[in-house]
Design an enzyme around this catalytic site. Sequence first.
Site, PDB file in Angstrom:
ATOM      1  N   VAL A 133      -9.165  -5.493  -6.604  1.00  0.00           N
ATOM      2  CA  VAL A 133     -10.352  -4.666  -6.832  1.00  0.00           C
ATOM      3  C   VAL A 133     -10.709  -4.653  -8.325  1.00  0.00           C
ATOM      4  O   VAL A 133     -11.870  -4.739  -8.715  1.00  0.00           O
ATOM      5  CB  VAL A 133     -10.098  -3.223  -6.334  1.00  0.00           C
ATOM      6  CG1 VAL A 133     -11.277  -2.315  -6.677  1.00  0.00           C
ATOM      7  CG2 VAL A 133      -9.821  -3.203  -4.842  1.00  0.00           C
ATOM      8  N   LYS A 171      -4.693   2.991  -6.896  1.00  0.00           N
ATOM      9  CA  LYS A 171      -5.138   2.991  -8.283  1.00  0.00           C
ATOM     10  C   LYS A 171      -6.471   3.724  -8.439  1.00  0.00           C
ATOM     11  O   LYS A 171      -7.353   3.619  -7.586  1.00  0.00           O
ATOM     12  CB  LYS A 171      -5.264   1.553  -8.780  1.00  0.00           C
ATOM     13  CG  LYS A 171      -3.956   0.783  -8.704  1.00  0.00           C
ATOM     14  CD  LYS A 171      -4.168  -0.708  -8.811  1.00  0.00           C
ATOM     15  CE  LYS A 171      -2.893  -1.485  -8.547  1.00  0.00           C
ATOM     16  NZ  LYS A 171      -3.114  -2.941  -8.459  1.00  0.00           N
ATOM     17  N   GLY A 216       0.782  -1.226   0.000  1.00  0.00           N
ATOM     18  CA  GLY A 216       0.000   0.000   0.000  1.00  0.00           C
ATOM     19  C   GLY A 216       0.813   1.275   0.000  1.00  0.00           C
ATOM     20  O   GLY A 216       0.319   2.329   0.382  1.00  0.00           O
ATOM     21  N   GLY A 217       2.091   1.178  -0.410  1.00  0.00           N
ATOM     22  CA  GLY A 217       2.933   2.364  -0.472  1.00  0.00           C
ATOM     23  C   GLY A 217       3.569   2.757   0.837  1.00  0.00           C
ATOM     24  O   GLY A 217       4.300   3.750   0.897  1.00  0.00           O
ATOM     25  N   HIS A 247       2.554   0.973 -14.509  1.00  0.00           N
ATOM     26  CA  HIS A 247       2.213  -0.133 -13.619  1.00  0.00           C
ATOM     27  C   HIS A 247       1.356  -1.143 -14.385  1.00  0.00           C
ATOM     28  O   HIS A 247       0.241  -0.845 -14.797  1.00  0.00           O
ATOM     29  CB  HIS A 247       1.440   0.422 -12.414  1.00  0.00           C
ATOM     30  CG  HIS A 247       1.200  -0.580 -11.329  1.00  0.00           C
ATOM     31  ND1 HIS A 247       1.304  -0.259  -9.994  1.00  0.00           N
ATOM     32  CD2 HIS A 247       0.871  -1.882 -11.357  1.00  0.00           C
ATOM     33  CE1 HIS A 247       1.033  -1.334  -9.271  1.00  0.00           C
ATOM     34  NE2 HIS A 247       0.765  -2.334 -10.085  1.00  0.00           N
ATOM     35  N   ARG A 270     -12.715   3.631 -10.377  1.00  0.00           N
ATOM     36  CA  ARG A 270     -13.104   3.493  -8.973  1.00  0.00           C
ATOM     37  C   ARG A 270     -13.702   4.809  -8.503  1.00  0.00           C
ATOM     38  O   ARG A 270     -13.017   5.840  -8.478  1.00  0.00           O
ATOM     39  CB  ARG A 270     -11.890   3.162  -8.107  1.00  0.00           C
ATOM     40  CG  ARG A 270     -11.136   1.916  -8.505  1.00  0.00           C
ATOM     41  CD  ARG A 270     -10.104   1.594  -7.442  1.00  0.00           C
ATOM     42  NE  ARG A 270      -9.180   0.548  -7.865  1.00  0.00           N
ATOM     43  CZ  ARG A 270      -8.316  -0.048  -7.056  1.00  0.00           C
ATOM     44  NH1 ARG A 270      -8.247   0.331  -5.777  1.00  0.00           N
ATOM     45  NH2 ARG A 270      -7.505  -0.983  -7.490  1.00  0.00           N
ATOM     46  N   ARG A 312      -4.250 -12.585  -3.725  1.00  0.00           N
ATOM     47  CA  ARG A 312      -5.696 -12.419  -3.544  1.00  0.00           C
ATOM     48  C   ARG A 312      -6.275 -11.919  -4.854  1.00  0.00           C
ATOM     49  O   ARG A 312      -5.544 -11.663  -5.808  1.00  0.00           O
ATOM     50  CB  ARG A 312      -5.980 -11.389  -2.454  1.00  0.00           C
ATOM     51  CG  ARG A 312      -5.304 -10.052  -2.730  1.00  0.00           C
ATOM     52  CD  ARG A 312      -5.658  -8.981  -1.729  1.00  0.00           C
ATOM     53  NE  ARG A 312      -4.815  -7.808  -1.837  1.00  0.00           N
ATOM     54  CZ  ARG A 312      -4.971  -6.823  -2.704  1.00  0.00           C
ATOM     55  NH1 ARG A 312      -5.967  -6.885  -3.584  1.00  0.00           N
ATOM     56  NH2 ARG A 312      -4.164  -5.786  -2.737  1.00  0.00           N
ATOM     57  N   ASN A 335       0.412 -10.185  -5.497  1.00  0.00           N
ATOM     58  CA  ASN A 335      -0.701 -10.041  -4.565  1.00  0.00           C
ATOM     59  C   ASN A 335      -1.452 -11.357  -4.513  1.00  0.00           C
ATOM     60  O   ASN A 335      -1.997 -11.812  -5.522  1.00  0.00           O
ATOM     61  CB  ASN A 335      -1.636  -8.910  -5.003  1.00  0.00           C
ATOM     62  CG  ASN A 335      -0.999  -7.550  -4.804  1.00  0.00           C
ATOM     63  OD1 ASN A 335      -0.390  -7.291  -3.774  1.00  0.00           O
ATOM     64  ND2 ASN A 335      -1.102  -6.695  -5.784  1.00  0.00           N
TER      65      ASN A 335
END
Length: 451
Positions: free
Chosen positions: A300, A238, A165-166, A209, A343, A297, A295
């Site tokens: 989103v 993102k 998450g940065g 990215h 989003r 999982r 990742n």
Amino acid sequence: MAGFHRLFIANRGEVATRIARSCDELGITPVFGVSAADRGGPWTEGREQVVLGPARSTHSYLALERVVQAARQSGCTALHPGWGFLAENPRFAGLCEQHGVTFIGPPAHVMRLMGSKTPAKQAMGGSGLTLIPGSDGILSDLEHARRVAETVGYPVLLKAESGGGGKGMRAAQTANELEQAWTQASAEAQAAFGDARLYLEKLIQGGRHIEIQIMADRYGNVVHLGERDCTVQRSHQKLIEESPAPTLDPDERARTLAAAVEATRAIGYVGAGTIEFLLDQAVEGAHVLRFMEMNTRLQVEHCVSEMRSGVDLVREQIRVAAGHRLSVTQDQIALTGHAIECRINAEDPAQGFRPSPGVITKWVAPSGPGIRVDTHVRAGYEVPPFYDSLICKVITHGDTRDAACDQMILALEQLVCEGVQTTIPMHLQILRSPEFRSHRYDTRAIPGFAP
């Protein structure tokens, strides 16, 4: 479906709504774990729900033992963590299995391997993926960081070994900036993850990215659903995702997709996962995809890949966890057209993206061919101040990138959300900008956006 009859959803909002939809299609009863603040949320209407604890996520959605206990006591034999919260916590995955609840995700040991950045890089590099130049492992001290930085050349990026998450990331443009970057990155890493260890990479400026969607079963079958471009970001979060990546060289795409599949198979991965890359556009005029992290999982933005492939990734996750083989092979997956996702958050971009909780007084979602809206929102819903501010995702699909962009603009113009501020105006600015339409941008700035 053979295997599961009741499935516990350890998440909220749009995530829980999405998982429940696939449960319904498979004939599985979903049971929702909710916080006190989410009791009676729109996604739970007419459904079973269990209150995990107070509004604070540390006492509800992040309370490992409470979540597992709730799943067991509600008679669920499987648990889907969604994305966010406990989705990438290997201790949680192990706790589920220990108590006889199938965790819908990769094995805990694989999650642990990919969650530690240095072992992950070593594993992926050994499987044929190209790495970002940097330290071979964890840095022992500041002097070690200085030696590596001199070898790879400035600018460099210090990154938390247990990061995400940065957080725990600091750049140093010159040798004079390295000490301050070290102090700040290690302190933030310790505060965020309880682990101050750092590693170092060459800072690739002006990159894009890119990520590859992977799906695997326990029998060694692995497929990819193409790549996504997630370059439009703010503070490593993102904003817009699309597929295919508009600037990716076809040969590099084919090479990396094949290598990603083999790397996934080599580590014994099971379930949905995303391998993330930085597109280095400064290598003798070539475009090279360099591995950043995996990742463990669903993301989103998985909807973008679903729109191009027609594959329901949540459904595949559940089937694979129940012991079934993948329902599709690589040659059966046809990636068609172009898909884009925006989003939409309850935030005010004009005020530094300040969160805008409150009651949504009017809600009208767009509809039509090539438009998909994933949301848990309706008129009268109160956006709480305790969690992520995402209120919906709008996904469009067209034959070309321009067609998908035009469809997205139409959809966002039709979307009505009154009562809270949203990021819709910002997204429209981006989509209409010459920079975005001609893909002249990178991770350093939001194209076309002027707050």
